[in-house]
Design an enzyme around this catalytic site. Structure first.
Site, mmCIF file in Angstrom:
data_model
loop_
_atom_site.group_PDB
_atom_site.id
_atom_site.type_symbol
_atom_site.label_atom_id
_atom_site.label_comp_id
_atom_site.label_asym_id
_atom_site.label_seq_id
_atom_site.Cartn_x
_atom_site.Cartn_y
_atom_site.Cartn_z
ATOM 1 N N TRP A 231 0.828 -1.222 0.000
ATOM 2 C CA TRP A 231 0.000 0.000 0.000
ATOM 3 C C TRP A 231 0.858 1.267 0.000
ATOM 4 O O TRP A 231 0.338 2.351 -0.138
ATOM 5 C CB TRP A 231 -0.917 0.016 1.212
ATOM 6 C CG TRP A 231 -2.053 -0.963 1.156
ATOM 7 C CD1 TRP A 231 -2.323 -1.870 0.161
ATOM 8 C CD2 TRP A 231 -3.098 -1.139 2.136
ATOM 9 N NE1 TRP A 231 -3.454 -2.583 0.458
ATOM 10 C CE2 TRP A 231 -3.950 -2.157 1.666
ATOM 11 C CE3 TRP A 231 -3.385 -0.544 3.354
ATOM 12 C CZ2 TRP A 231 -5.079 -2.575 2.376
ATOM 13 C CZ3 TRP A 231 -4.500 -0.962 4.075
ATOM 14 C CH2 TRP A 231 -5.342 -1.973 3.584
ATOM 15 N N LYS A 232 2.150 1.112 0.208
ATOM 16 C CA LYS A 232 3.053 2.275 0.329
ATOM 17 C C LYS A 232 2.471 3.256 1.353
ATOM 18 O O LYS A 232 1.864 2.827 2.323
ATOM 19 C CB LYS A 232 3.270 2.924 -1.031
ATOM 20 C CG LYS A 232 3.667 1.902 -2.105
ATOM 21 C CD LYS A 232 4.275 2.519 -3.310
ATOM 22 C CE LYS A 232 4.469 1.444 -4.375
ATOM 23 N NZ LYS A 232 5.386 1.812 -5.409
ATOM 24 N N HIS B 54 12.955 -2.291 -0.265
ATOM 25 C CA HIS B 54 12.200 -1.808 -1.432
ATOM 26 C C HIS B 54 13.006 -0.695 -2.103
ATOM 27 O O HIS B 54 13.690 0.084 -1.425
ATOM 28 C CB HIS B 54 10.831 -1.285 -0.968
ATOM 29 C CG HIS B 54 9.905 -1.004 -2.111
ATOM 30 N ND1 HIS B 54 10.002 0.145 -2.861
ATOM 31 C CD2 HIS B 54 8.877 -1.721 -2.632
ATOM 32 C CE1 HIS B 54 9.067 0.117 -3.808
ATOM 33 N NE2 HIS B 54 8.373 -1.005 -3.683
ATOM 34 N N GLU C 275 12.208 -6.645 -8.533
ATOM 35 C CA GLU C 275 11.455 -5.455 -8.899
ATOM 36 C C GLU C 275 12.342 -4.508 -9.717
ATOM 37 O O GLU C 275 13.108 -3.713 -9.139
ATOM 38 C CB GLU C 275 10.985 -4.725 -7.649
ATOM 39 C CG GLU C 275 10.049 -5.523 -6.780
ATOM 40 C CD GLU C 275 9.057 -4.611 -6.079
ATOM 41 O OE1 GLU C 275 7.859 -4.752 -6.321
ATOM 42 O OE2 GLU C 275 9.489 -3.741 -5.303
ATOM 43 N N SER D 213 4.504 -2.643 -11.692
ATOM 44 C CA SER D 213 3.298 -2.409 -12.493
ATOM 45 C C SER D 213 2.559 -3.702 -12.843
ATOM 46 O O SER D 213 1.960 -3.814 -13.914
ATOM 47 C CB SER D 213 3.625 -1.599 -13.755
ATOM 48 O OG SER D 213 4.140 -0.324 -13.394
ATOM 49 N N GLY E 175 2.029 -2.765 -6.075
ATOM 50 C CA GLY E 175 1.799 -1.462 -5.464
ATOM 51 C C GLY E 175 0.448 -0.907 -5.869
ATOM 52 O O GLY E 175 -0.586 -1.229 -5.271
ATOM 53 N N GLY E 176 0.446 -0.077 -6.910
ATOM 54 C CA GLY E 176 -0.763 0.652 -7.333
ATOM 55 C C GLY E 176 -2.014 -0.204 -7.412
ATOM 56 O O GLY E 176 -3.065 0.158 -6.874
HETATM 57 C C1 PEP Z 1 5.870 -1.881 -5.466
HETATM 58 O O1 PEP Z 1 5.473 -1.005 -4.735
HETATM 59 O O2 PEP Z 1 6.646 -2.732 -5.045
HETATM 60 C C2 PEP Z 1 5.393 -1.915 -6.850
HETATM 61 C C3 PEP Z 1 5.767 -2.900 -7.623
HETATM 62 O O3 PEP Z 1 4.582 -0.892 -7.245
HETATM 63 P P1 PEP Z 1 3.702 -0.858 -8.597
HETATM 64 O O4 PEP Z 1 2.951 -2.144 -8.663
HETATM 65 O O5 PEP Z 1 2.808 0.325 -8.421
HETATM 66 O O6 PEP Z 1 4.642 -0.707 -9.740
#
Ligand code: PEP
Length: 258
Positions: free
Chosen positions: A14-15, A100, A173, A219, A240-241
Site C-alpha cells: 500500500w506504500k 524496497h 522489482e 506495475s 503497489g498501485g
Molecule cells: C511496489 O510497490 O513494489 C510496486 C511494484 O509498485 P507498482 O505495482 O505500483 O509498480
C-alpha cells in the site's frame, strides 16, 4: 509458478496510502471478490506501520495476511522513530518488505542494511520479502544480472541454509517498472528470476533454491498478472498501485489461485 515446490505469494504494497478508517471498507470490498484461497497460495497486504493493528484486526480469519513495509535492523533501544521485528510480530504482522527500491532511493538503504534487516527479521517468525532490481540505466548498461546477483548475495550474507530459508522470499522489482505503468515482459522477468534462482542455488543448493519463492514486482496489474504468473520462476507478485483497488487486486489473487 511451481506450486509443488514452493508457495505462491501475492503481496500488496500500500506504500504511504490509506487511512485507518478506510481499512475495513477495503477488506469488505475485497473479500467477496476473492473466489478461493488455495493452500499453496498466500495473500498479504503490506500496510504503513500505523495501519497494521487495524489491518490485523480487519483481516483476522479471512485468509489474507498482513505485512509491514520496513523494519529496524536493531532489536531494541535508542533508535527514535524505528520499529523492531519483535514489535511487528507482537501485533500479529506476518510479513515484512525489506529493501524496497523506494527505501534504497530515498532513505539510503544499501545491500548491507538490507542484509542487517533480513537477519533481524529472521530472529522472529516474520517472513522477509527481500527486494532487488536494476534501474533503467543499469539495464541499458547490460549489468542487470550482475547487479541482481550481488544484491541477492549481500542481502543473504550469513543467512544459514537451514530452516531460516523458509522465511525468505525474494522480490525481483526492476526499478524502472515500479509505479510507472511499464511492466517487464514475462520473458524478461522470467530471465532475471531464473538468474536469482541460480544464485540461490550457488549460495545454498539446488533443492533449497527450488523451495524459495521469487516474486515479480513492477506495475503488475489485473491485465498482465496471468502471463507473468505463468512463468516457471515467478512465484507471485509484489503489487503497489493495483493493490489499492480491491477489484484489481482480487483479479490478481484469483489468477494466482487458478
Ligand atoms: C511496489 O510497490 O513494489 C510496486 C511494484 O509498485 P507498482 O505495482 O505500483 O509498480
Amino acid at each position: 509458478m511451481n506450486r509443488d515446490l514452493r508457495k505462491t505469494i501475492i503481496a500488496g504494497n500500500w506504500k504511504m496510502n490509506m487511512l485507518a478508517s478506510e481499512v475495513k471498507a477495503y477488506k469488505d470490498e475485497l473479500m467477496p471478490l476473492i473466489t478461493e484461497f488455495k493452500a499453496w497460495c498466500d495473500t498479504v497486504v503490506c500496510t504503513p506501520f500505523v495501519l497494521l493493528p487495524e489491518a490485523v484486526c480487519a483481516f483476522k480469519g479471512t485468509g489474507v495476511g498482513v505485512g509491514a513495509q520496513n523494519l529496524s535492523q536493531f532489536e531494541s533501544g535508542a533508535y527514535t522513530g524505528e520499529v523492531s521485528a519483535a514489535q511487528l510480530t507482537d501485533i500479529g504482522t506476518q510479513y515484512v518488505i525489506i529493501g524496497h527500491s523506494e527505501r534504497r532511493q530515498y532513505y539510503g538503504e544499501t545491500d548491507e542494511t538490507v542484509n542487517a534487516k533480513t537477519l533481524a527479521a529472521l530472529k522472529t517468525p516474520l517472513i522477509s520479502i527481500v527486494c532487488v532490481g536494476e534501474t533503467l540505466e543499469q539495464r541499458e548498461e547490460g549489468i542487470t544480472n550482475e547487479l541482481v546477483t550481488k544484491q541477492v548475495k549481500v542481502a543473504l550474507s550469513n543467512v544459514p541454509g537451514d530452516r531460516e530459508l523458509d522465511k525468505v522470499v525474494i522480490a525481483y522489482e526492476p526499478v524502472w517498472a515500479i509505479g510507472t505503468g511499464k511492466t517487464a515482459t514475462p520473458e524478461d522477468a522470467q530471465e532475471v528470476c531464473k538468474v536469482i534462482r541460480n544464485v540461490l542455488s550457488s549460495l545454498y543448493c539446488e533443492k533449497a533454491a527450488e523451495a524459495i519463492s521469487i516474486l515479480y514486482g513492477g506495475s503488475m496489474n489485473d491485465k498482465n498478472a496471468k502471463d507473468l504468473l505463468a512463468q516457471p520462476d515467478i512465484d507471485g507478485g509484489l503489487i503497489g498501485g493495483a493493490s489499492l483497488k480491491p477489484d484489481a487486486f482480487a483479479v490478481i489473487v484469483n489468477a494466482a489461485n487458478q
